[in-house]
Design a protein around this motif. Structure first.
Motif, PDB file in Angstrom:
ATOM      1  N   SER A   1       0.817  -1.215   0.000  1.00 31.54           N
ATOM      2  CA  SER A   1       0.000   0.000   0.000  1.00 31.54           C
ATOM      3  C   SER A   1       0.851   1.266   0.000  1.00 31.54           C
ATOM      4  N   ASN A   2       2.121   1.119   0.370  1.00 31.07           N
ATOM      5  CA  ASN A   2       3.038   2.258   0.360  1.00 31.07           C
ATOM      6  C   ASN A   2       4.011   2.209  -0.825  1.00 31.07           C
ATOM      7  N   ASN A   3       3.731   1.318  -1.781  1.00 30.92           N
ATOM      8  CA  ASN A   3       4.573   1.178  -2.979  1.00 30.92           C
ATOM      9  C   ASN A   3       6.038   0.915  -2.636  1.00 30.92           C
ATOM     10  N   ILE A   4       6.238   0.087  -1.627  1.00 30.66           N
ATOM     11  CA  ILE A   4       7.585  -0.296  -1.207  1.00 30.66           C
ATOM     12  C   ILE A   4       7.857  -1.704  -1.745  1.00 30.66           C
ATOM     13  N   GLU A   5       8.886  -1.838  -2.553  1.00 32.61           N
ATOM     14  CA  GLU A   5       9.255  -3.153  -3.078  1.00 32.61           C
ATOM     15  C   GLU A   5       9.938  -3.973  -1.988  1.00 32.61           C
ATOM     16  N   TYR A   6       9.787  -5.290  -2.052  1.00 34.54           N
ATOM     17  CA  TYR A   6      10.408  -6.117  -1.022  1.00 34.54           C
ATOM     18  C   TYR A   6      10.878  -7.451  -1.591  1.00 34.54           C
ATOM     19  N   TRP A   7      11.927  -7.966  -0.961  1.00 35.66           N
ATOM     20  CA  TRP A   7      12.470  -9.292  -1.231  1.00 35.66           C
ATOM     21  C   TRP A   7      12.561 -10.011   0.110  1.00 35.66           C
ATOM     22  N   GLU A   8      12.821 -11.304   0.082  1.00 36.01           N
ATOM     23  CA  GLU A   8      12.757 -12.073   1.324  1.00 36.01           C
ATOM     24  C   GLU A   8      13.973 -12.970   1.537  1.00 36.01           C
ATOM     25  N   LEU A   9      14.410 -13.011   2.775  1.00 32.92           N
ATOM     26  CA  LEU A   9      15.370 -14.007   3.241  1.00 32.92           C
ATOM     27  C   LEU A   9      14.683 -14.748   4.378  1.00 32.92           C
ATOM     28  N   ALA A  10      14.198 -15.942   4.079  1.00 31.51           N
ATOM     29  CA  ALA A  10      13.472 -16.743   5.064  1.00 31.51           C
ATOM     30  C   ALA A  10      14.356 -17.856   5.607  1.00 31.51           C
ATOM     31  N   GLY A  11      13.893 -18.498   6.680  1.00 29.08           N
ATOM     32  CA  GLY A  11      14.582 -19.666   7.211  1.00 29.08           C
ATOM     33  C   GLY A  11      15.759 -19.395   8.117  1.00 29.08           C
ATOM     34  N   VAL A  12      15.845 -18.181   8.687  1.00 32.41           N
ATOM     35  CA  VAL A  12      16.940 -17.884   9.612  1.00 32.41           C
ATOM     36  C   VAL A  12      16.821 -18.787  10.839  1.00 32.41           C
ATOM     37  N   ASP A  13      17.922 -19.414  11.221  1.00 29.08           N
ATOM     38  CA  ASP A  13      17.922 -20.366  12.342  1.00 29.08           C
ATOM     39  C   ASP A  13      17.942 -19.655  13.690  1.00 29.08           C
ATOM     40  N   PRO A  14      17.522 -20.357  14.757  1.00 28.35           N
ATOM     41  CA  PRO A  14      17.536 -19.759  16.096  1.00 28.35           C
ATOM     42  C   PRO A  14      18.904 -19.245  16.531  1.00 28.35           C
ATOM     43  N   ASN A  15      19.971 -19.962  16.192  1.00 32.43           N
ATOM     44  CA  ASN A  15      21.324 -19.431  16.334  1.00 32.43           C
ATOM     45  C   ASN A  15      21.758 -19.046  14.915  1.00 32.43           C
TER      46      ASN A  15
ATOM     47  N   ARG B   1      23.035 -18.314  11.327  1.00 30.72           N
ATOM     48  CA  ARG B   1      24.247 -18.803  10.679  1.00 30.72           C
ATOM     49  C   ARG B   1      24.890 -17.728   9.798  1.00 30.72           C
ATOM     50  N   ILE B   2      26.198 -17.832   9.672  1.00 25.20           N
ATOM     51  CA  ILE B   2      26.913 -16.939   8.762  1.00 25.20           C
ATOM     52  C   ILE B   2      26.498 -17.222   7.318  1.00 25.20           C
ATOM     53  N   THR B   3      26.036 -18.436   7.037  1.00 27.08           N
ATOM     54  CA  THR B   3      25.576 -18.758   5.684  1.00 27.08           C
ATOM     55  C   THR B   3      24.349 -17.920   5.313  1.00 27.08           C
ATOM     56  N   SER B   4      23.455 -17.683   6.273  1.00 29.40           N
ATOM     57  CA  SER B   4      22.286 -16.835   6.010  1.00 29.40           C
ATOM     58  C   SER B   4      22.704 -15.395   5.786  1.00 29.40           C
ATOM     59  N   VAL B   5      23.702 -14.944   6.540  1.00 31.40           N
ATOM     60  CA  VAL B   5      24.218 -13.588   6.357  1.00 31.40           C
ATOM     61  C   VAL B   5      24.753 -13.424   4.941  1.00 31.40           C
ATOM     62  N   ARG B   6      25.532 -14.369   4.499  1.00 32.86           N
ATOM     63  CA  ARG B   6      26.104 -14.301   3.146  1.00 32.86           C
ATOM     64  C   ARG B   6      25.010 -14.269   2.081  1.00 32.86           C
ATOM     65  N   GLU B   7      23.984 -15.090   2.288  1.00 32.13           N
ATOM     66  CA  GLU B   7      22.880 -15.119   1.333  1.00 32.13           C
ATOM     67  C   GLU B   7      22.150 -13.778   1.309  1.00 32.13           C
ATOM     68  N   GLY B   8      21.954 -13.191   2.465  1.00 35.72           N
ATOM     69  CA  GLY B   8      21.269 -11.904   2.548  1.00 35.72           C
ATOM     70  C   GLY B   8      22.045 -10.791   1.869  1.00 35.72           C
ATOM     71  N   ILE B   9      23.345 -10.787   2.057  1.00 36.73           N
ATOM     72  CA  ILE B   9      24.191  -9.776   1.403  1.00 36.73           C
ATOM     73  C   ILE B   9      24.097  -9.903  -0.110  1.00 36.73           C
ATOM     74  N   LYS B  10      24.096 -11.130  -0.589  1.00 32.67           N
ATOM     75  CA  LYS B  10      23.993 -11.382  -2.034  1.00 32.67           C
ATOM     76  C   LYS B  10      22.687 -10.805  -2.592  1.00 32.67           C
ATOM     77  N   ILE B  11      21.577 -11.033  -1.904  1.00 33.41           N
ATOM     78  CA  ILE B  11      20.289 -10.492  -2.358  1.00 33.41           C
ATOM     79  C   ILE B  11      20.323  -8.972  -2.362  1.00 33.41           C
ATOM     80  N   CYS B  12      20.852  -8.383  -1.305  1.00 34.48           N
ATOM     81  CA  CYS B  12      20.899  -6.925  -1.201  1.00 34.48           C
ATOM     82  C   CYS B  12      21.679  -6.297  -2.350  1.00 34.48           C
ATOM     83  N   ARG B  13      22.794  -6.903  -2.692  1.00 32.85           N
ATOM     84  CA  ARG B  13      23.619  -6.349  -3.769  1.00 32.85           C
ATOM     85  C   ARG B  13      22.967  -6.546  -5.137  1.00 32.85           C
ATOM     86  N   GLU B  14      22.388  -7.704  -5.346  1.00 32.67           N
ATOM     87  CA  GLU B  14      21.769  -7.981  -6.646  1.00 32.67           C
ATOM     88  C   GLU B  14      20.534  -7.124  -6.890  1.00 32.67           C
ATOM     89  N   GLU B  15      19.787  -6.833  -5.835  1.00 38.45           N
ATOM     90  CA  GLU B  15      18.509  -6.127  -5.997  1.00 38.45           C
ATOM     91  C   GLU B  15      18.567  -4.656  -5.606  1.00 38.45           C
TER      92      GLU B  15
END
Length: 391
Positions: A57-71, A73-87
């Protein structure tokens, strides 16, 4: 009281329905958002749909990083950085507890760093700046919604380490206690133990002149003790959930530690991080197991006064009893309270034996430059003895 510089920059929107500010707050910083969340509970509760509808409703585009573990992981961080840079992401919005928020913080910092973000955790590189981020809190525990630190796990190296920088503090956080109504009893209990442990880390310090901070700490501890069991027994009790939620933020936003010195170092968290790194257990559960044993181990003639203060002011123990009787009763009551929340007392109850204790003790000391904590600095032998006492 020692010198300090005060800064808690996160803007807090607290209470039922505060999600309504989300669109306007995001647009102050960006228009392309990365949503960071865990295993999907926010979809079951309807929070996800609520957030997405506001973004659309505010015309804000969004992407998702799902599945973050309770502790997280650095692997999720790396994946998130990749999405941020690509998009071309310009704002990060974690929805959840401390795990999602911590993951988002290191993604935000790693966006501007060309190397591996794990370098921040092993102190090979320093955070210089971070993408702006907000937070929508759904679990009262870590206080990450109102501080500038993060803890990330590397399962390949069995390390769970921390990093912090002012730019990693959320610009705003939305704290709606109703979002915690569906949190399971076990997670609520672990969250309360985590909050109390954050308070303990500041409360048990060698600075005797910070009277005000210690009285604030006691108020927060008594709040947790009063409302923890109520929140477990009555999960939709707004009074209980709201008091615990605010205690979570105040426990670790820096307020309780101001005036206690720049070399003030935490103890039990450093020891527990090794348990999580090796066995991936819930952080609050590990803290609940370790804390009374740490208390018993460090208690001595020099610091018994602090345990007397704790026993009299928190647990209402008769001040006319001898110092060590008060101290030991206070430690017993701490264990009894954690047990009343349904938390385990021993490492064996969570499947941990002797096999890695020596490795973990060595790692805890190595990661903390030779000794752990500053209330009573712990050597390798001290840490190992606390682990052994916790079996």
């Amino acid at each position: 009281m020692l010198n300090f510089n005060y800064s808690i920059p996160t803007k807090i929107f607290f209470g039922d329905g505060q999600i309504e500010v989300l669109g306007n707050e995001i647009k102050k910083y960006g228009s392309k958002v990365l949503l960071v969340y865990g295993k999907g509970s926010i979809k079951k509760t309807g929070i996800y749909d609520e957030v997405v509808n506001i973004l659309k409703s505010n015309n804000i585009e969004y992407w998702e990083l799902a599945g973050v573990d309770p502790n997280p992981r650095i692997t999720s961080v790396r994946e998130g950085i990749k999405i941020c840079r690509e998009e071309g992401i310009d704002f990060i919005l974690p929805i959840g507890g401390g795990s999602s928020i911590d993951c988002a913080k290191v993604i935000a910092a790693g966006y501007y760093y060309e190397g591996d973000p794990w370098d921040f955790l092993i102190k090979k590189a320093k955070v210089e700046k971070a993408l702006p981020l907000g937070a929508i809190l759904t679990l009262s525990a870590t206080g990450s919604e109102m501080d500038a630190g993060a803890v990330i796990t590397n399962m390949e190296t069995n390390q769970k380490l921390s990093v912090g920088h002012p730019s990693m503090a959320p610009k705003f956080s939305i704290l709606d206690p109703t979002y915690t109504f569906t949190v399971p009893k076990s997670q609520t209990a672990a969250g309360v133990a985590d909050i109390m442990s954050h308070i303990f880390e500041s409360y048990f310090s060698r600075t005797k002149e910070a009277y005000l901070q210690d009285r604030m700490a006691e108020a927060l501890l008594k709040t947790c003790i009063k409302y923890g069991k109520i929140a477990i027994d009555e999960p939709e009790n707004y009074e209980a959930r709201s008091n615990i939620m605010w205690a979570s933020s105040l426990a670790i936003n820096g307020l309780l530690g101001y005036g206690k010195g720049k070399d003030f170092r935490w103890s039990v968290h450093a020891i527990e991080h090794e348990l999580s790194a090796y066995y991936d257990i819930t952080h609050g559960v590990g803290l609940a197991i370790l804390y009374p044993n740490w208390m018993r181990h460090v208690l001595d003639d020099e610091n018994v006064y602090k345990f007397v203060e704790y026993g009299v002011n928190i647990w209402g123990i008769d001040e006319n009893k001898s110092d060590y009787v008060i101290a030991n009763e206070a430690i017993d009551k701490t264990r009894e309270y954690f047990n009343s929340l349904g938390l385990p007392s021993t490492l064996k109850e969570v499947g941990i034996g002797k096999e890695n204790l020596e490795k973990m003790a060595k790692a805890a000391v190595d990661h903390n430059k030779g000794t752990v904590g500053s209330f009573k600095p712990l050597t390798y032998e001290d840490v190992l003895n606390i682990y052994m006492a916790s079996l």
